[in-house]
Scaffold this motif. Structure first.
Motif, PDB file in Angstrom:
ATOM      1  N   THR A   1       0.981  -1.026  -0.538  1.00 42.37           N
ATOM      2  CA  THR A   1      -0.176  -0.441   0.180  1.00 42.37           C
ATOM      3  C   THR A   1       1.049   1.120  -0.289  1.00 42.37           C
ATOM      4  O   THR A   1       0.413   2.295  -0.771  1.00 42.37           O
ATOM      5  CB  THR A   1      -0.597   0.033   1.753  1.00 42.37           C
TER       6      THR A   1
ATOM      7  N   TYR B   1      -5.199   4.067  -3.607  1.00 38.18           N
ATOM      8  CA  TYR B   1      -4.900   4.198  -2.112  1.00 38.18           C
ATOM      9  C   TYR B   1      -6.103   3.621  -1.474  1.00 38.18           C
ATOM     10  O   TYR B   1      -5.939   1.908  -1.078  1.00 38.18           O
ATOM     11  CB  TYR B   1      -4.847   5.150  -1.235  1.00 38.18           C
TER      12      TYR B   1
ATOM     13  N   LEU C   1      -5.260  -0.636  -3.179  1.00 33.94           N
ATOM     14  CA  LEU C   1      -4.514  -0.608  -2.146  1.00 33.94           C
ATOM     15  C   LEU C   1      -4.994  -1.672  -1.616  1.00 33.94           C
ATOM     16  O   LEU C   1      -4.079  -3.059  -0.460  1.00 33.94           O
ATOM     17  CB  LEU C   1      -3.631   0.417  -2.165  1.00 33.94           C
TER      18      LEU C   1
END
Length: 501
Positions: free
Chosen positions: A437, A489, A492
């Motif tokens: 991430t 994001y 992820l």
């Protein structure tokens, strides 16, 4: 980059304008001031007492690596010289002052501490990731040389018809597709060339021209996220994720595309909606007339077959057991043995990007192999930091820097540091989806930075068409960039929670 493809004149003009800006008298004066400041800061860090750093066990070699790292950071940010030149300086500095092949009276291990292996430093230029870059460049050169790229553009755009909004979607998707495998700069230049006759059909008073012109840099920047070879930050992230001596996560080409390709497609459609709403067409139809230059000969068919096989092997790397780095060299040997590429074609490889990336790898090698990274981890309690804080901070720093300097330089600076931080934080990062991430997030943030004409070469090329004003580019760039980072994001995090990566 490629002298024999549609749009080279745009790239050539861009590089000449960029060079002219660098040698402008005002710029030259600022350069001198910057060089003096950077030299003073570097010398101060180089010569100050080792104990002043407050890091237990720090040696003179460690101190020199810190000074070189700061030197590289300041040089890349200020762009006093080209990014690749700074990378060469990093490698040579480490060889001369930090290695077992350095200056004899400055590299006595009894006085300065354990030295780096000169073979290890030089090997950063032959890292498997570098081979991945070269393989990608070779595929792009072969496609350009045979005219396969323009033929693909013509064929792929045809199904979108003549409705203006659909043609806009076509340019977005096709540009995004090309930028997954071809340099973003080359892709943008080629697609802008195809847009030239379209601009002539659209009325000057309408906003359709702006939408079309902006679709190219937006798609080129976003499309690069789709594959590990799409843009240098992706490949740099993959290097640190798969480093056998580091995180050793074994992420493959296919695994990357499995979650990044859907993200790119979603972002393309969001960009399409935004562009047609913010810059609506006053003319409802457009007639496309793209001239194909594809050569229908043996070499072209070799390129087509090899390209398909290479992509298939990349996608099935976990099935075949052949990693993406080895696969990248298959088109190289096939094209070399069959005469598709020759010695002159090798000069078209973007060696400046390869040197740029190698310099970043050299910094990472110095941090890890010297033991400096381990000392920093012990000195700074990264394990006490909030994972969310690390995630947000790394993303914002990367996004901010990438809008003003090379995204490759930004990734080269941040990745080795974040790899150390992630290692120190351990299982604590599971709360945000794990190490990928953070590191892949940096790659996403760098591709999302497209606010200014100077942010990326595709932006500069689109701005040079005179169809786009800076405030138009900033407006769409900021909106798309924020959406890209939020969705990226978020994806992820979800993939980490599901243990897919």
């Amino acid at each position: 980059m490629f002298k024999n493809f549609n749009g080279f004149h745009l790239i050539d003009a861009y590089h000449k304008a960029h060079h002219a800006q660098k040698i402008h008298p005002d710029r030259a004066y600022k350069k001198v001031i910057s060089i003096i400041i950077i030299a003073l800061v570097t010398l101060w860090l180089w010569n100050m007492p080792t104990a002043s750093f407050g890091i237990e066990g720090l040696t003179v070699v460690h101190q020199r690596i810190i000074a070189i790292f700061v030197f590289a950071t300041l040089m890349w940010i200020t762009e006093v010289v080209s990014s690749w030149a700074t990378s060469v300086a990093i490698i040579v500095s480490m060889l001369l002052f930090c290695s077992d092949s350095g200056i004899k009276w400055m590299c006595d291990p009894e006085q300065v501490g354990p030295l780096l292996s000169y073979k290890g430093i030089m090997a950063t230029f032959a890292d498997p990731v570098i081979m991945l870059f070269i393989g990608g460049f070779i595929l792009a050169i072969a496609a350009t040389k045979t005219g396969l790229d323009s033929q693909l553009a013509k064929v792929l755009l045809k199904p979108f018809g003549t409705k203006s909004e659909n043609v806009l979607l076509g340019f977005l998707l096709i540009t995004g597709f090309f930028s997954m495998f071809v340099s973003n700069t080359a892709t943008a230049a080629m697609m802008l060339t195809f847009l030239t006759p379209v601009f002539k059909q659209l009325p000057p008073e309408g906003k359709g021209r702006i939408a079309m012109a902006l679709s190219i840099p937006v798609a080129a920047n976003l499309g690069g996220m789709g594959t590990p070879i799409g843009t240098p930050p992706n490949t740099i992230a993959l290097k640190y994720l798969n480093d056998p001596d580091g995180l050793n996560m074994g992420m493959g080409f296919g695994q990357w595309m499995m979650f990044m390709l859907p993200l790119v497609i979603v972002l393309m459609f969001i960009s399409w909606v935004l562009l047609k709403k913010i810059f609506p067409f006053s003319q409802k139809t457009i007639e496309l007339n793209i001239q194909s230059s594809m050569k229908k000969d043996r070499k072209t068919y070799i390129v087509i077959v090899t390209f398909c096989i290479t992509v298939l092997l990349w996608l099935l790397d976990r099935v075949t057991g052949i990693n993406s780095y080895t696969v990248a060299l298959i088109p190289f040997v096939v094209f070399a043995m069959t005469g598709v590429i020759n010695r002159q074609d090798l000069e078209e490889i973007n060696w400046s990007v390869i040197w740029m990336v190698a310099g970043g790898f050299c910094l990472g090698y110095g941090l890890n192999s010297s033991g400096l990274a381990e000392l920093i981890v012990k000195a700074i309690p990264f394990g006490d930091f909030s994972p969310v804080f690390i995630l947000i901070l790394s993303g914002l720093i990367c996004y901010g820097l990438s809008n003003f300097i090379s995204n490759s330089a930004t990734a080269a600076l941040l990745m080795p540091i974040l790899a150390v931080v992630c290692t120190a934080m351990g299982d604590k990062l599971d709360a945000i989806g794990g190490t990928p991430t953070v590191l892949i997030g940096v790659a996403i943030a760098s591709s999302s930075a497209m606010v200014l004409p100077i942010s990326t070469p595709p932006n500069a090329l689109a701005y040079a068409t005179n169809m786009v004003k800076q405030n138009d580019m900033s407006r769409i760039g900021l909106i798309v960039g924020i959406i890209s980072m939020v969705l990226g994001y978020g994806l992820l995090f979800l993939m980490g929670e599901l243990h897919v990566i």
